[in-house]
Design a protein around this motif. Structure first.
Motif, PDB file in Angstrom:
ATOM      1  N   ALA A   1       0.816  -1.216   0.000  1.00 18.94           N
ATOM      2  CA  ALA A   1       0.000   0.000   0.000  1.00 18.94           C
ATOM      3  C   ALA A   1       0.850   1.267   0.000  1.00 18.94           C
ATOM      4  O   ALA A   1       0.491   2.261  -0.630  1.00 18.94           O
ATOM      5  N   ALA A   2       1.983   1.256   0.721  1.00 23.74           N
ATOM      6  CA  ALA A   2       2.769   2.479   0.843  1.00 23.74           C
ATOM      7  C   ALA A   2       4.172   2.173   1.328  1.00 23.74           C
ATOM      8  O   ALA A   2       4.398   1.184   2.021  1.00 23.74           O
ATOM      9  N   ILE A   3       5.101   3.050   0.947  1.00 19.27           N
ATOM     10  CA  ILE A   3       6.477   3.039   1.451  1.00 19.27           C
ATOM     11  C   ILE A   3       6.814   4.483   1.807  1.00 19.27           C
ATOM     12  O   ILE A   3       6.564   5.391   1.019  1.00 19.27           O
ATOM     13  N   ASP A   4       7.367   4.675   2.994  1.00 22.25           N
ATOM     14  CA  ASP A   4       7.788   6.007   3.424  1.00 22.25           C
ATOM     15  C   ASP A   4       9.235   5.967   3.862  1.00 22.25           C
ATOM     16  O   ASP A   4       9.686   4.997   4.460  1.00 22.25           O
ATOM     17  N   ALA A   5       9.974   7.035   3.578  1.00 25.75           N
ATOM     18  CA  ALA A   5      11.303   7.233   4.149  1.00 25.75           C
ATOM     19  C   ALA A   5      11.101   8.007   5.446  1.00 25.75           C
ATOM     20  O   ALA A   5      10.203   8.845   5.546  1.00 25.75           O
ATOM     21  N   PHE A   6      11.941   7.717   6.431  1.00 20.99           N
ATOM     22  CA  PHE A   6      11.789   8.357   7.736  1.00 20.99           C
ATOM     23  C   PHE A   6      13.162   8.696   8.289  1.00 20.99           C
ATOM     24  O   PHE A   6      14.058   7.867   8.297  1.00 20.99           O
ATOM     25  N   ASN A   7      13.336   9.929   8.730  1.00 23.14           N
ATOM     26  CA  ASN A   7      14.562  10.350   9.379  1.00 23.14           C
ATOM     27  C   ASN A   7      14.359  10.231  10.885  1.00 23.14           C
ATOM     28  O   ASN A   7      13.620  11.029  11.472  1.00 23.14           O
ATOM     29  N   PRO A   8      14.977   9.231  11.548  1.00 19.54           N
ATOM     30  CA  PRO A   8      14.737   9.036  12.970  1.00 19.54           C
ATOM     31  C   PRO A   8      15.327  10.139  13.857  1.00 19.54           C
ATOM     32  O   PRO A   8      14.965  10.243  15.020  1.00 19.54           O
ATOM     33  N   LEU A   9      16.200  10.961  13.296  1.00 22.64           N
ATOM     34  CA  LEU A   9      16.805  12.034  14.093  1.00 22.64           C
ATOM     35  C   LEU A   9      15.926  13.275  14.143  1.00 22.64           C
ATOM     36  O   LEU A   9      15.889  13.975  15.149  1.00 22.64           O
TER      37      LEU A   9
ATOM     38  N   GLY B   1      12.544  13.255  12.652  1.00 23.53           N
ATOM     39  CA  GLY B   1      11.127  12.913  12.537  1.00 23.53           C
ATOM     40  C   GLY B   1      10.551  13.201  11.164  1.00 23.53           C
ATOM     41  O   GLY B   1       9.376  12.953  10.915  1.00 23.53           O
ATOM     42  N   ALA B   2      11.355  13.724  10.240  1.00 22.28           N
ATOM     43  CA  ALA B   2      10.878  14.021   8.887  1.00 22.28           C
ATOM     44  C   ALA B   2      10.461  12.728   8.184  1.00 22.28           C
ATOM     45  O   ALA B   2      11.072  11.679   8.367  1.00 22.28           O
ATOM     46  N   LYS B   3       9.404  12.836   7.387  1.00 22.87           N
ATOM     47  CA  LYS B   3       8.858  11.681   6.682  1.00 22.87           C
ATOM     48  C   LYS B   3       8.610  12.060   5.224  1.00 22.87           C
ATOM     49  O   LYS B   3       8.185  13.180   4.942  1.00 22.87           O
ATOM     50  N   GLN B   4       8.893  11.136   4.307  1.00 21.42           N
ATOM     51  CA  GLN B   4       8.695  11.384   2.884  1.00 21.42           C
ATOM     52  C   GLN B   4       8.038  10.173   2.257  1.00 21.42           C
ATOM     53  O   GLN B   4       8.550   9.054   2.359  1.00 21.42           O
ATOM     54  N   PRO B   5       6.898  10.364   1.575  1.00 21.79           N
ATOM     55  CA  PRO B   5       6.296   9.240   0.866  1.00 21.79           C
ATOM     56  C   PRO B   5       7.155   8.854  -0.342  1.00 21.79           C
ATOM     57  O   PRO B   5       7.580   9.712  -1.113  1.00 21.79           O
TER      58      PRO B   5
END
Length: 110
Positions: free
Chosen positions: A4-12, A14-18
């Motif tokens: 359904a979806a894949i997101d990139a996530f910056n754990p430092l 909290g930024a998120k990118q579809p």
């Protein structure tokens, strides 16, 4: 099962990118960098008397052809060095040092 979806996530930060949504034909490359400034800001708030490792994804660590069931420092650091080199090769904007220090450490503490 359908993806359904894949997101990139910056754990430092909290930024998120579809990267992908159902119906799209192509997965986008992640564009959420984790640079020196983000790392410096994150580590400035960490304790200096101990280290905590958080495994955000599953890990399968092999050492000497055998599965490592409890994290052991040498194979973990060795694999981390290889993974960092792979990430810099794929996404880095500058040269990454070779793994000679990891290899030397590995030989000294085997």
């Amino acid at each position: 099962m359908r993806l359904a979806a894949i997101d990139a996530f910056n754990p430092l930060t909290g930024a998120k990118q579809p990267l992908f949504r159902a119906g799209q034909r192509q997965v986008q490359a992640p564009r959420i960098p984790i640079g020196p400034a983000e790392v410096a800001a994150f580590v400035a708030n960490l304790p200096t008397d101990h280290l905590i490792l958080r495994f955000l994804t599953s890990m399968r660590l092999i050492d000497g052809g055998r599965l490592v069931k409890r994290p052991v420092l040498r194979p973990l650091i060795q694999r981390l060095g290889i993974r960092l080199t792979d990430l810099f090769t794929a996404y880095g904007e500058c040269a990454f040092p070779t793994l000679w220090t990891v290899c030397a450490w590995n030989a000294a503490y085997r």
